[in-house]
Enzyme design. Structure first.
Site, PDB file in Angstrom:
ATOM      1  N   GLY A  50     -12.224  -7.342 -20.314  1.00 22.70           N
ATOM      2  CA  GLY A  50     -12.305  -8.085 -21.573  1.00 22.70           C
ATOM      3  C   GLY A  50     -10.926  -8.554 -21.983  1.00 22.70           C
ATOM      4  O   GLY A  50      -9.948  -7.829 -21.840  1.00 22.70           O
ATOM      5  N   ARG A  57     -15.173 -10.820 -14.109  1.00 28.28           N
ATOM      6  CA  ARG A  57     -15.646  -9.638 -13.377  1.00 28.28           C
ATOM      7  C   ARG A  57     -15.729 -10.016 -11.905  1.00 28.28           C
ATOM      8  O   ARG A  57     -16.051 -11.143 -11.568  1.00 28.28           O
ATOM      9  CB  ARG A  57     -17.047  -9.238 -13.843  1.00 28.28           C
ATOM     10  CG  ARG A  57     -17.055  -8.732 -15.241  1.00 28.28           C
ATOM     11  CD  ARG A  57     -18.362  -8.129 -15.692  1.00 28.28           C
ATOM     12  NE  ARG A  57     -18.124  -7.612 -17.031  1.00 28.28           N
ATOM     13  CZ  ARG A  57     -17.495  -6.454 -17.260  1.00 28.28           C
ATOM     14  NH1 ARG A  57     -17.097  -5.680 -16.267  1.00 28.28           N
ATOM     15  NH2 ARG A  57     -17.267  -6.057 -18.495  1.00 28.28           N
ATOM     16  N   ASP A  88      -9.686   0.472 -18.713  1.00 24.69           N
ATOM     17  CA  ASP A  88      -9.862   1.520 -17.710  1.00 24.69           C
ATOM     18  C   ASP A  88     -10.464   1.003 -16.400  1.00 24.69           C
ATOM     19  O   ASP A  88     -10.034   1.390 -15.322  1.00 24.69           O
ATOM     20  CB  ASP A  88     -10.649   2.707 -18.260  1.00 24.69           C
ATOM     21  CG  ASP A  88     -11.956   2.301 -18.912  1.00 24.69           C
ATOM     22  OD1 ASP A  88     -12.254   1.087 -18.956  1.00 24.69           O
ATOM     23  OD2 ASP A  88     -12.686   3.184 -19.368  1.00 24.69           O
ATOM     24  N   THR A 125      -6.770  -3.893 -24.644  1.00 29.91           N
ATOM     25  CA  THR A 125      -8.174  -3.945 -25.057  1.00 29.91           C
ATOM     26  C   THR A 125      -8.236  -3.768 -26.561  1.00 29.91           C
ATOM     27  O   THR A 125      -7.516  -2.939 -27.113  1.00 29.91           O
ATOM     28  CB  THR A 125      -9.043  -2.860 -24.383  1.00 29.91           C
ATOM     29  OG1 THR A 125     -10.142  -2.556 -25.242  1.00 29.91           O
ATOM     30  CG2 THR A 125      -8.277  -1.586 -24.147  1.00 29.91           C
ATOM     31  N   ASP A 148     -10.441  -2.408 -28.174  1.00 26.96           N
ATOM     32  CA  ASP A 148     -11.185  -1.199 -28.547  1.00 26.96           C
ATOM     33  C   ASP A 148     -10.306   0.022 -28.777  1.00 26.96           C
ATOM     34  O   ASP A 148     -10.738   0.984 -29.411  1.00 26.96           O
ATOM     35  CB  ASP A 148     -12.209  -0.874 -27.457  1.00 26.96           C
ATOM     36  CG  ASP A 148     -13.361  -1.865 -27.428  1.00 26.96           C
ATOM     37  OD1 ASP A 148     -13.633  -2.484 -28.478  1.00 26.96           O
ATOM     38  OD2 ASP A 148     -13.993  -2.021 -26.366  1.00 26.96           O
ATOM     39  N   ASP A 163      -9.614   2.259 -26.712  1.00 24.35           N
ATOM     40  CA  ASP A 163     -10.431   3.365 -26.215  1.00 24.35           C
ATOM     41  C   ASP A 163      -9.798   4.121 -25.056  1.00 24.35           C
ATOM     42  O   ASP A 163     -10.502   4.801 -24.302  1.00 24.35           O
ATOM     43  CB  ASP A 163     -11.821   2.834 -25.819  1.00 24.35           C
ATOM     44  CG  ASP A 163     -11.745   1.733 -24.771  1.00 24.35           C
ATOM     45  OD1 ASP A 163     -10.626   1.319 -24.417  1.00 24.35           O
ATOM     46  OD2 ASP A 163     -12.798   1.286 -24.305  1.00 24.35           O
ATOM     47  N   ARG A 182     -18.016   0.467 -28.668  1.00 26.96           N
ATOM     48  CA  ARG A 182     -19.228   1.073 -28.143  1.00 26.96           C
ATOM     49  C   ARG A 182     -19.121   2.597 -28.113  1.00 26.96           C
ATOM     50  O   ARG A 182     -20.007   3.303 -28.551  1.00 26.96           O
ATOM     51  CB  ARG A 182     -19.513   0.516 -26.740  1.00 26.96           C
ATOM     52  CG  ARG A 182     -21.001   0.241 -26.574  1.00 26.96           C
ATOM     53  CD  ARG A 182     -21.284  -0.717 -25.451  1.00 26.96           C
ATOM     54  NE  ARG A 182     -20.774  -2.065 -25.719  1.00 26.96           N
ATOM     55  CZ  ARG A 182     -20.837  -3.079 -24.854  1.00 26.96           C
ATOM     56  NH1 ARG A 182     -21.372  -2.873 -23.646  1.00 26.96           N
ATOM     57  NH2 ARG A 182     -20.393  -4.255 -25.168  1.00 26.96           N
TER      58      ARG A 182
END
Lengths: 319, 319, 319, 319
Positions: D11, D72, D103, D125, D127, D129, D171
């Protein structure tokens, strides 16, 4: 401690409202009464003090400026004035005071401590000119305001292939120019702590032109010289009439960024906790993303130095 | 007409890219070949001309500046230079040229028409200083940029209860100061077309203070005097040291507003349609929200006057 | 007329505050007393009415929402409720009422006129769904909010080369989708007034891919179908999982643009002038950039049609 | 090491361009050749690799997305695909690869290391995360994008006195909801790591109403439930139909903030220095504002936990 007050003093900075909000909410959380003082120390002297509740600070976290307002106070310079201020607080039974501002404001807080009021300082100034803390409230917003202006100026500079001088605030401290210069992609950054010669600037300029650079941004801290003087020197040396923008007071306004709101919120809560624990005459700071507090006196003794890593970064990124 | 070209000239303005995009897409829609010229008339002389397709203008509608760039051309001032430009166009078989810019650029287009090139002008300048059209491309964006700056300055002016002078662009035309003054909520608006005395300004200021106004914004067009001189006069008369911000080149940049993109898109399409229909030596304008075109010469003869309704609005709203 | 009141009703829109400010300042300018009503017709019934002065509307011209707040009123639906509202106004001696809102609010104003209150309506809704006027207050801001969101989405869509569906407000009226689609550079625009088949959309998509388009933006008015359903259909037909963004209530907020502030200011002043001149039961509109007023009843009878020039523009620009 | 390459993968996140720029400029500074790879690992396989110089990354520091694009790659999942990628690099003589992403991208880098390519990962990212680092590139921008949306929503929520649910990305990781919730002034924050019952939410809501709160903002991470389901539950329990906004992909776009540009610049330079020093199979992180690197494998083993101080801050500030 059952009753405390909060005021903002000196130059305003985005995030002051978020700090006041945190002070108010934390006071309520810890079962203390909380009062607001209008116009800094001047309002203290004139008893412009009123109780705040959780709703008084609703819908202000995102607003620039300070709803408590700020002012300079000549009267507070004299002991007589300060005694009036102390009396005003004692009349209401207020034992502790949180002062949001810069070094001048902290000196005022110290003076009040001498007269028996417990004080805690929260650093808020867009200049980031306090050596004892990595960041002050308002600095991140000011950096982002400057780089947004740079983005606008890029549009027209690229279209015209021009050299642009952007003068930003910072009388003694070049942090705003340095951070905004690095993140705004300036080719040259000129700060009061590390003066560069006009020759160095011109070399850089010529080097960039050789490399095919379409425009050149010089980020200048006001304390390092005036933009119009630099413009003249460039004209004399290179024949190019650089464009000048002096950003002025837009750098002091604007909605605070998330970082400034977070720092303000953390510091506001910590200030109340410190007063609750009986600490006084301290300022709060942040070092390596961790909050701490230390004596006002010791904090203000520290000498500000430019971040070496940033200076090197600026050099590498402007090849 | 099978082949046409487009260039941007003079000061850049937000929305120029949207206009180029519309010219390109409309040319393709009407089955014409379309060429871009770099750096205005200068690029024409130096044959910096290349074909454009629909993808060349993908992802530019929202970008400030002009990807075709713009420049001043001394060489184009001479007939010799202009003949080179005409030759460059004829070599490729280009019969029509769309010139996006202000009055100087339109004069250049006229000169090319004399040499046998069909031309259409699209008005783009943040100054809105063309009398024949209600609006020029870039003006709406500049007004919004100024009022966003005013919003930031309000934060700090309100916190400090200060008078602020904001100097905006506009050498001969006060439209930017007038529109941004009315919509930014300025208390006084000072434009070159309608000079006000320092006494009037001070009266207004004092009146506002009496009414409890916390701050006072003076919007000054650069052509009506310098902000620093006004600051000195206010200091001498009132003792207050007003804050000065000179907005500078941020007024020329920024993403174009929806209005500017729409006006640019409409005018870009119309310019291609006019060339297709054999019209030449015309500029496009908008009056009462309707597009029209007229001879360059006639258009540039008209005298710009300030909008009376706006002047009255400013007076009523600043009671 | 010596005393008038103002309220905002229905969905809020950016610029309502600017309209209230203009109403207040114009009232003072024309020597009338001006009152504000909280929460629309509901506040009228509950006598939530208070006098306003020039300072009450200081520092609000740039703020979204409405400081008078807005609400739905069930009680006002009945004549009993409306008589209470009339009584509340008459108790204070208020003869005229300015209603800022959309068609439902104007119907309410009509009903009050029947009971002896003079009324003027000012159109404010981000939907631009009133046929009798070219623009409503708030529409320009909403269009700009949507295209700013499109700019953000472009960054990630271009990086991933993805198709994106953006659902915007507009239950019966596609103006927001149409204007934001054209100025945001959408490849397809889907509005309730002019439904397109999924095949047409897919053709356009495939055509764009052939031409080398890196991403494709579909602008969808909520009244023309749901974004998630369109996503499913695209997935079934093309195998591509388009990205969906439903902009939601950010479209109703934000600082008003210069255009909305100007329209609001002009209409606010005009509303007061109309009441002063004894006009009642009218709404204000703008056609070809000129203000006018007409009977509420007649105004609401007109049928909204999509702007043909814009539809054609969208077609040409998305080649 | 004389030749290295850089790619972005997974992303996209604002600041990726600033990281690429820093990688390129640092390579030149340290006299290494630098190559860019289009579309991540997919471009590697298809030899979409080209040399970059200092000008290739001019005027991109402020742009969202990634000009190298991202995609991707199914083919890269197989060893066969990866061997093609390695071959593509070796053909040009590229020994080291910098992978900017999350990741999944780092797992890809690990696999390449096994095949003899030296790799360094840079975390980007929105996120946030990744447990091993305090912050990832893009997170600060996303937080600021969300709170700007909250500011807009506040205008209309306050005007209507409504409850609002804002669903943000995240998420598995609630950091975006938590940081944006605290700094946006949300009354309730709902994250996947710390689920709250609908009763707790309703209690908070009722408590706020009692206290006179005019509106209530619920910040919901997508991984903690759907906004529309929460809306239904609130309707069933309280009778109020809360407003829902799902921010979607605007969270992934936008100009990067100063913080993200700075983090990206620092990490970009560090990545080149690590390769220069022979380090491989490492990711860069930031802890307490200091950069470090560690083995990819070890870094990805760490477990992300919510910041306890922030959770407490949220509780205190929403009294």
């Amino acid at each position: 401690m059952k009753k405390i007050a909060v005021l903002t003093s000196g130059g305003d900075a985005p995030g002051m409202n978020a700090a006041i909000r945190a002070v108010v909410r934390a006071s309520i959380y810890f079962d203390m009464e909380i009062y607001g003082v209008k116009r800094g120390f001047e309002g203290l002297i004139h008893k412009d003090i009123f109780q705040l509740d959780a709703s008084s600070v609703g819908d202000i976290i995102h607003k620039g400026g300070t709803f408590l307002k700020t002012a300079r106070s000549v009267e507070f310079m004299s002991r007589e004035g300060r005694l009036k201020a102390v009396e005003a607080l004692k009349d209401i039974g207020i034992e502790g005071l949180i002062v949001i501002g810069g070094d001048g404001s902290f000196r005022g807080a110290e003076k009040l401590t001498e007269e028996g009021i417990k004080t805690i300082g929260i650093p808020a100034t867009i200049d980031n000119d306090l050596a004892y803390t990595d960041y002050t409230i308002g600095f991140d917003t000011a950096v982002n305001t400057v780089i947004d202006a740079v983005t606008k100026i890029r549009d027209t500079s690229t279209s015209h292939e021009k050299t642009t001088i952007i003068e930003v605030m910072g009388r003694y401290c070049g942090d705003l120019a340095l951070y905004a210069g690095v993140t705004g992609g300036a080719e040259s950054i000129i700060v009061p702590e590390d003066p560069v010669s006009i020759e160095t600037i011109i070399n850089k300029l010529n080097q960039g032109k050789k490399r095919g650079k379409l425009h050149h941004i010089l980020m200048l801290a006001e304390g390092a010289g005036s933009a119009s003087k630099l413009q003249e020197e460039l004209l004399a040396s290179t024949g190019e009439n650089a464009r000048v923008t002096v950003l002025g007071f837009i750098q002091r306004g604007g909605d605070p960024t998330a970082d400034d709101r977070l720092l303000a919120s953390r510091m506001g809560v910590k200030a109340v906790e410190l007063l609750k624990d009986g600490v006084s005459n301290h300022v709060i700071g942040v070092r390596k993303n961790k909050l701490f507090s230390k004596k006002i006196d010791e904090a203000l003794k520290e000498d500000k130095v430019l971040d070496k890593e940033l200076i090197r970064l600026a050099e590498i990124l402007s090849v």
